[in-house]
Design a protein around this motif. Structure first.
Motif, mmCIF file in Angstrom:
data_model
loop_
_atom_site.group_PDB
_atom_site.id
_atom_site.type_symbol
_atom_site.label_atom_id
_atom_site.label_comp_id
_atom_site.label_asym_id
_atom_site.label_seq_id
_atom_site.Cartn_x
_atom_site.Cartn_y
_atom_site.Cartn_z
ATOM 1 N N SER A 100 0.841 -1.196 0.000
ATOM 2 C CA SER A 100 0.000 0.000 0.000
ATOM 3 C C SER A 100 0.874 1.242 0.000
ATOM 4 C CB SER A 100 -0.906 0.009 1.231
ATOM 5 O OG SER A 100 -0.139 0.208 2.408
ATOM 6 N N GLU A 120 0.759 3.631 2.072
ATOM 7 C CA GLU A 120 1.199 3.895 3.441
ATOM 8 C C GLU A 120 2.406 3.032 3.806
ATOM 9 O OE1 GLU A 120 -1.856 3.234 2.511
ATOM 10 O OE2 GLU A 120 -2.863 5.178 2.821
ATOM 11 N N GLU A 121 2.394 1.758 3.388
ATOM 12 C CA GLU A 121 3.524 0.873 3.686
ATOM 13 C C GLU A 121 4.797 1.344 2.999
ATOM 14 O OE1 GLU A 121 1.658 -3.573 4.298
ATOM 15 O OE2 GLU A 121 1.616 -2.734 2.278
ATOM 16 N N ALA A 147 5.486 4.427 1.979
ATOM 17 C CA ALA A 147 5.917 5.703 2.588
ATOM 18 C C ALA A 147 6.610 5.465 3.925
ATOM 19 C CB ALA A 147 4.699 6.610 2.779
ATOM 20 N N SER A 148 6.090 4.511 4.711
ATOM 21 C CA SER A 148 6.685 4.210 6.010
ATOM 22 C C SER A 148 8.073 3.599 5.855
ATOM 23 C CB SER A 148 5.772 3.253 6.780
ATOM 24 O OG SER A 148 6.374 2.831 7.979
ATOM 25 N N LEU A 182 5.857 12.658 0.606
ATOM 26 C CA LEU A 182 4.792 12.035 -0.171
ATOM 27 C C LEU A 182 4.797 12.495 -1.628
ATOM 28 C CD1 LEU A 182 2.583 9.973 0.393
ATOM 29 C CD2 LEU A 182 0.997 11.859 0.771
#
Length: 374
Positions: free
Chosen positions: A335, A337-338, A340-341, A347
């Motif tokens: 995802s 979010e994954e 980016a983390s 972003l």
């Protein structure tokens, strides 16, 4: 009066298409001495009254049967480019003759010669995970690349992936339908169906025009296994039509293969259970070839330096940021979010890198803003 004649096989095909005439009706008529090349049928129906069909079906057969039906049936099949292969024809598969109730007639659109080719059935979930899709594509591609025919059921999910993978390497594939050979199901596979008609074969044992219904799919599954040396199951829940196909394969003495999956996945329960019950665990195509002593696969050709350069050039040209993102996006979807983390990029920058990786054909976006390697 002398009865009129046509060929025995043409008569069988015409009788097969009369509504209400099933496998047992034909079997009992032929056992009683009925000649499909003659217009005489009512005396045999009378002889078998109560054993063949209802009085209504008997009357319907008597009304329909004759030279006009045989001629019309033959002309209609020819006009629609549908081949009828009877159990008496030389290109009828020997493997199907071994079944308890071999189909009297097979209807084919495409290359009927594929019926007697060496094949592997590939079946699985209709809503597979990305892991299942990748496994089906890889294995079907490798099987087709060795000249074997990939046989499946044109269903959504694993079936479609297997057919496309075979076609993608200019391989051979057969789609076995649970409907008439001219009825596309599911409808959104129309383009795939037409491509298989052109480059492979679409097969059914029910008359053209027959709409799909639940009772026909177990018959379809038995035909998939009957046309092959073995069945590969890629993702299946505990209660799945794919497991019915595996059961058919075991009953027919075919090999059964299964792709293992994570114990946390509902769609791996069926395949993992098959492995527990003795199916061959498959992690690569070599696991399949090991079970067929009569077949020695050709060694995979080494890519030329030019081909190797074309394959590695997109990856070699990545900047450090793109390389980090690409390395993190494995075959399981990640995802936004994954990602980016993990990479800890702003972003806006990450969006740019993701777009560039997609343009280079290295990743693709799935629904829900998830990304996976191509």
């Amino acid at each position: 009066m002398k009865s009129r004649k046509w060929t025995r096989r043409d008569g069988l095909v015409a009788m097969h298409q009369i509504a209400g005439v099933g496998w047992h009706t034909l079997d009992r008529l032929l056992t009683a001495g009925w000649d499909p090349s003659s217009d005489q049928v009512d005396s045999y129906l009378t002889l078998l009254e109560g054993k063949v069909a209802s009085k209504k079906v008997k009357e319907h057969i008597c009304q329909k049967w004759g030279a006009e039906l045989v001629s019309r049936t033959s002309e209609e099949l020819s006009r629609r480019n549908i081949a009828a292969v009877t159990v008496w024809d030389p290109d009828y598969p020997d493997s199907l003759k071994q079944l308890p109730q071999p189909p009297w007639v097979l209807y084919v659109k495409g290359d009927r010669n594929l019926l007697k080719s060496s094949g592997l059935g590939v079946v699985g979930a209709r809503k597979p995970t990305n892991y299942g899709k990748i496994a089906a594509r890889r294995l079907a591609k490798d099987v087709a690349a060795q000249g074997w025919t990939v046989v499946s059921g044109l269903a959504t999910g694993i079936d479609g992936e297997a057919h496309r993978a075979a076609l993608g390497v200019d391989g051979k594939t057969i789609a076995v339908l649970g409907s008439g050979v001219d009825v596309v199901y599911p409808k959104h596979h129309r383009a795939l169906y037409e491509e298989i008609c052109r480059r492979g074969a679409v097969v059914s044992e029910v008359s053209p025009g027959t709409q799909p219904h639940p009772g026909l799919f177990p018959q379809r599954n038995r035909l998939i296994s009957g046309l092959t040396h073995g069945i590969l199951v890629v993702e299946a829940a505990e209660r799945s039509g794919s497991l019915i196909t595996a059961d058919c394969a075991m009953e027919q003495g075919r090999e059964v293969f299964a792709v293992p999956g994570p114990i946390t996945s509902e769609l791996s329960r069926g395949t993992n259970r098959l492995i527990q019950q003795g199916a061959k665990c498959v992690t690569c195509v070599e696991d399949i070839w090991e079970e067929f002593s009569f077949f020695t696969p050709a060694p995979a050709p080494s890519p030329t330096s030019a081909e190797h350069s074309r394959q590695t050039e997109p990856v070699m040209s990545l900047c450090e940021e793109e390389r980090r993102i690409y390395a993190y996006i494995k075959e399981e979807p990640r995802s936004l979010e994954e990602i980016a983390s993990h990479v800890e990029y702003p972003l806006q920058e990450m969006h740019r890198y993701l777009v560039q990786l997609q343009m280079k054909g290295l990743i693709r976006q799935l629904p829900g803003a998830r990304f996976v390697q191509c």
